[in-house]
Design an enzyme around this catalytic site. Structure first.
Site, PDB file in Angstrom:
ATOM      1  N   HIS A 183       0.868  -1.199   0.000  1.00 44.34           N
ATOM      2  CA  HIS A 183       0.000   0.000   0.000  1.00 44.34           C
ATOM      3  C   HIS A 183       0.893   1.233   0.000  1.00 44.34           C
ATOM      4  O   HIS A 183       1.459   1.598   1.029  1.00 44.34           O
ATOM      5  CB  HIS A 183      -0.908   0.005   1.241  1.00 44.34           C
ATOM      6  N   HIS A 219       1.447   5.424  -1.787  1.00 41.19           N
ATOM      7  CA  HIS A 219       1.042   6.537  -2.651  1.00 41.19           C
ATOM      8  C   HIS A 219       2.298   7.092  -3.311  1.00 41.19           C
ATOM      9  O   HIS A 219       3.154   7.648  -2.626  1.00 41.19           O
ATOM     10  CB  HIS A 219       0.350   7.629  -1.824  1.00 41.19           C
ATOM     11  N   LYS A 267      -9.474  -0.366  -5.509  1.00 40.73           N
ATOM     12  CA  LYS A 267      -9.502   0.321  -4.214  1.00 40.73           C
ATOM     13  C   LYS A 267     -10.838   1.018  -3.988  1.00 40.73           C
ATOM     14  O   LYS A 267     -11.313   1.769  -4.842  1.00 40.73           O
ATOM     15  CB  LYS A 267      -8.359   1.362  -4.166  1.00 40.73           C
ATOM     16  N   HIS A 312     -10.585   1.258   2.146  1.00 45.57           N
ATOM     17  CA  HIS A 312     -10.323   2.302   3.140  1.00 45.57           C
ATOM     18  C   HIS A 312     -11.502   2.224   4.114  1.00 45.57           C
ATOM     19  O   HIS A 312     -12.589   2.710   3.815  1.00 45.57           O
ATOM     20  CB  HIS A 312     -10.224   3.688   2.491  1.00 45.57           C
ATOM     21  N   HIS A 330      -4.519  -0.435   5.978  1.00 42.64           N
ATOM     22  CA  HIS A 330      -4.063   0.318   7.155  1.00 42.64           C
ATOM     23  C   HIS A 330      -5.021   0.150   8.333  1.00 42.64           C
ATOM     24  O   HIS A 330      -5.609   1.120   8.810  1.00 42.64           O
ATOM     25  CB  HIS A 330      -3.817   1.791   6.838  1.00 42.64           C
ATOM     26  N   ASP A 338       1.570   2.785   3.490  1.00 41.73           N
ATOM     27  CA  ASP A 338       0.694   3.952   3.312  1.00 41.73           C
ATOM     28  C   ASP A 338       1.511   5.243   3.288  1.00 41.73           C
ATOM     29  O   ASP A 338       1.028   6.302   3.692  1.00 41.73           O
ATOM     30  CB  ASP A 338      -0.403   4.014   4.380  1.00 41.73           C
TER      31      ASP A 338
HETATM   32  C1  NCD Z   1      -3.496   9.236   1.937  1.00 49.24           C
HETATM   33  C2  NCD Z   1      -3.060  10.225   0.872  1.00 49.24           C
HETATM   34  O1  NCD Z   1      -2.500  11.266   1.233  1.00 49.24           O
HETATM   35  O2  NCD Z   1      -3.237   9.945  -0.312  1.00 49.24           O
HETATM   36  N1  NCD Z   1      -3.480   9.866   3.211  1.00 49.24           N
HETATM   37  C3  NCD Z   1      -3.373   9.257   4.411  1.00 49.24           C
HETATM   38  O3  NCD Z   1      -3.478   9.929   5.439  1.00 49.24           O
HETATM   39  N2  NCD Z   1      -3.126   7.980   4.511  1.00 49.24           N
HETATM   40  C4  NCD Z   1      -4.838   8.698   1.586  1.00 49.24           C
HETATM   41  C5  NCD Z   1      -5.198   7.480   2.389  1.00 49.24           C
HETATM   42  O4  NCD Z   1      -4.615   6.415   2.232  1.00 49.24           O
HETATM   43  O5  NCD Z   1      -6.113   7.595   3.209  1.00 49.24           O
HETATM   44 ZN    ZN Z   2      -3.275   5.138   1.642  1.00 48.78          ZN
END
Ligand code: NCD
Ligand code: ZN
Length: 370
Positions: free
Chosen positions: A32, A34, A118, A155, A193, A266
């Protein structure tokens, strides 16, 4: 015995010589992350690619990745942003909307590069405006997912403003997740998460089709971190950090050896000014220490020999992929995290404040220059 050179599945090599701990494990994957796009992608990708062979890449770009064609195009941009010589493999996901069709799920199954879908409840977190308003509208699409065997990544927070922000995961499980898994008993689901004892208990009691990722920051911090000496925007993420008893339940799940729990950082980069603001963005950047922070957690729990299964074996098994064939060695030797990561080279004037900015991380990667 596995043939020479193949991935080992025996216990990892773990040496304790005097005070120095070192651990060699099959190279981990991040289930996971970003990675963003454009300049931010180019800035952050080297951190993930240096540690992880593969990663499940979240689709919540400003314009979400909703179709297989968009996922393929995003994958090409990630491949183009890899550091020279990197074999890092992005595993792509689609962003579920009210309008995702069963035909798109068929196309996803036929793609070698799309590994999951997702589900963001609309408005739950960063770039989730296009998310699902009512999951029942997606039931045909979930039926298609169940039929093709692609996992639904969840989520798991309700967005109902009458529900306390610290209770949103538990309420989501009861109101949304239980009905989904009851209606689609063969659907593979990852509760992304997971942050609460309730979430851990749900996953443990559920069939083998249900798993969860655990972030390093939810394993390391409880909600006091957001208020340590003042308001700390760099400890604000979603789902929000929880109280200590929940953190303890997460650590127990991570070190339990259960194949239902695996690594998902995450890591979610936001430029400094967007976090240090009157309405700061949710998300912590942890990719610069993406495996090292988990080593700290397992070391503190006296379970370092279980890190390999959690970081390198359980995820591939759930996704039906082979473990990686190469290895990585971690050494317990502290290093200082810089106060900010400069993004100027990537063309972003602002910096990125990494997790543990100005403090130390206890493990480093052998041969690393951290
Ligand atoms: C994530 C993001 O910034 O894309 N932020 C976070 O707090 N984890 C989005 C997410 O996974 O909820
Ligand atoms: Zn995330």
């Amino acid at each position: 015995m596995p043939p020479p050179g193949s991935a080992r599945t025996a216990s990892p090599e773990y040496r304790l010589s005097g005070e120095i701990v070192s651990l060699t494990l099959i190279r981990p994957d991040d289930w996971h992350v970003h990675l963003r796009d454009g300049a931010m992608l180019r800035a952050v990708l080297p951190d993930t690619a240096r540690r992880f062979a593969r990663a499940i890449v979240m689709p919540n770009l400003k314009t979400p990745v909703r179709t297989v064609a968009e996922a393929h195009a995003y994958r090409e941009r990630i491949l183009a942003a890899r550091p020279a010589g990197s074999g890092f493999e992005p595993l792509m996901t689609l962003y579920l909307t009210d309008n995702t069709t069963p035909a798109e799920i068929e196309r996803a199954r036929a793609s070698a590069h799309v590994h999951a879908v997702k589900y963001y409840p609309a408005g739950a977190t960063t770039h989730s405006d296009a998310g699902v308003t009512d999951i029942e509208r997606c039931y045909d699409t979930l039926a298609a997912l169940e039929a093709v065997g692609l996992p639904l990544l969840v989520h798991g927070e309700v967005t109902d403003s009458s529900v306390d922000v610290f209770d949103r995961e538990a309420v989501f499980i009861e109101r949304v997740l239980v009905p989904i898994v009851t209606r689609f008993p063969r659907l593979k689901v990852v509760l992304e998460h997971v942050t609460t004892a309730d979430g851990v208990a749900f996953v443990r009691a559920a069939p083998d089709t249900i798993a969860a990722t655990l972030t390093a920051h939810h394993l390391l911090l409880n909600r006091n971190a957001m208020f340590r000496g003042g308001l700390r925007p760099h400890a604000y993420c979603l789902p929000v950090l929880k109280r200590e008893r929940h953190r303890a339940a997460l650590v127990e799940a991570a070190i339990s050896g259960s194949p239902k729990f695996f690594l998902g950082t995450d890591s979610a980069p936001h430029a400094r000014a967007t976090k240090e603001a009157a309405c700061g963005c949710a998300g912590l950047y942890t990719a610069h220490a993406g495996i090292e922070l988990y080593a700290e957690v397992f070391r503190a729990a006296g379970a370092l020999e279980r890190l390999e299964a959690f970081a390198s074996l359980h995820g591939p098994a759930f996704y039906g992929l082979a473990p990686n064939r190469d290895h990585l060695t971690l050494i317990e030797a502290p290093w200082s995290v810089p106060p900010t990561i400069d993004l100027a080279a990537a063309g972003i004037a602002d910096g990125l404040v990494p997790f543990r900015a100005g403090e130390t991380v206890a493990f480093r990667i052998e041969g690393g220059d951290a």
